[in-house]
Motif scaffolding. Structure first.
Motif, PDB file in Angstrom:
ATOM      1  N   ILE A 129       0.835  -1.202   0.000  1.00 30.03           N
ATOM      2  CA  ILE A 129       0.000   0.000   0.000  1.00 30.03           C
ATOM      3  C   ILE A 129       0.869   1.252   0.000  1.00 30.03           C
ATOM      4  O   ILE A 129       0.601   2.223  -0.718  1.00 30.03           O
ATOM      5  N   GLN A 130       1.923   1.216   0.795  1.00 37.14           N
ATOM      6  CA  GLN A 130       2.797   2.379   0.912  1.00 37.14           C
ATOM      7  C   GLN A 130       3.581   2.644  -0.375  1.00 37.14           C
ATOM      8  O   GLN A 130       3.906   3.789  -0.690  1.00 37.14           O
ATOM      9  N   ILE A 139      -8.692  -2.235  -1.268  1.00 41.45           N
ATOM     10  CA  ILE A 139      -8.345  -2.295   0.154  1.00 41.45           C
ATOM     11  C   ILE A 139      -9.611  -2.420   1.000  1.00 41.45           C
ATOM     12  O   ILE A 139      -9.661  -3.181   1.971  1.00 41.45           O
ATOM     13  N   GLY A 191      -4.406   1.432   5.276  1.00 41.35           N
ATOM     14  CA  GLY A 191      -4.690   1.427   3.841  1.00 41.35           C
ATOM     15  C   GLY A 191      -5.708   2.454   3.413  1.00 41.35           C
ATOM     16  O   GLY A 191      -5.572   3.086   2.358  1.00 41.35           O
TER      17      GLY A 191
END
Length: 231
Positions: A129-130, A139, A191
């Motif tokens: 996600i990052q 998500i 998220g």
């Protein structure tokens, strides 16, 4: 059968029938090593562990094919090896003395391993996600699916408690439930962050309903099949 049991006692020195009627491979010295080998093969090839391996490989290599092939190959070898070792371990015990519900402590250890794998999966998802910023809808659905799994596990935990499940079985379910709750909450909060709204809640609910519905269908099918066998 009595002759077979006598021969088995002579071959592997089973505990006296009057002192311990039912046995598990862990109770028999000659069978213990075989059973534990099979147990480890099964544990290292459980669904959570394999998914965790695939997720780590995917993040490390950015290669989806490798992420799928690595767990698939491990699954095939692991399942065959596990079944073979465990079957050979049970061969040491006459059928009428087999205790299928034994190894409670090892079942708890298995749940701890699966719980760690679930947390690893969550960590990999957070890293993804990052770095990749996937669609919030994906998500949200994944978060909802995690909530659905937690609801199913909570239902099974309550049902087990209501029907007098043993403490080790309850502990096993609690460990897995805690891991799913922590993983789901972490993925959802990190998220989605502040991207919460009616559409997000709707997608989360859709993910939860999908899992619960699938599990309900499985429960109903299992119950129907069981009743059919008893009829």
């Amino acid at each position: 059968m009595e002759l077979e049991m006598n021969e088995m006692n002579e071959a592997v020195n089973l505990p006296d029938f009057s002192k311990k009627k039912f046995l598990h491979p862990l109770d028999v010295a000659e069978a213990r090593a075989l059973y534990l080998r099979g147990w480890w093969f099964a544990r290292l090839n459980s669904v959570p562990v394999l998914v965790a391996i695939g997720a780590v490989v995917w993040v490390a290599t950015n290669d989806l094919f490798a992420a799928l092939v690595a767990p698939a190959g491990s699954l095939a070898i692991g399942l065959l090896s596990s079944r073979w070792f465990i079957a050979r371990a049970w061969d040491y015990i006459p059928r009428k003395r087999q205790l299928n519900e034994g190894a409670g402590r090892w079942r708890v250890i298995a749940s701890v391993i699966d719980a760690v794998a679930i947390l690893v999966i969550a960590a990999v998802v957070i890293v993804s996600i990052q770095t990749a910023a996937p669609d919030p809808g994906v998500i949200a659905f994944a978060t909802g699916s995690g909530i659905g799994v937690a609801l199913v596990q909570a239902t099974e935990l309550f049902a087990g408690w209501k029907h007098g499940a043993e403490n080790l079985e309850t502990a096993k379910r609690l460990i897995l439930l805690a891991a799913v709750v922590v993983a789901t909450a972490t993925v959802g909060l990190i998220g989605l962050g502040t991207v919460w709204g009616a559409w997000t809640i709707g997608t989360v609910a859709m993910g939860a309903v999908t899992v619960v519905a699938a599990q309900t269908i499985f429960w109903l099918a299992s119950t129907t099949l069981h009743r059919g066998r008893l009829a």
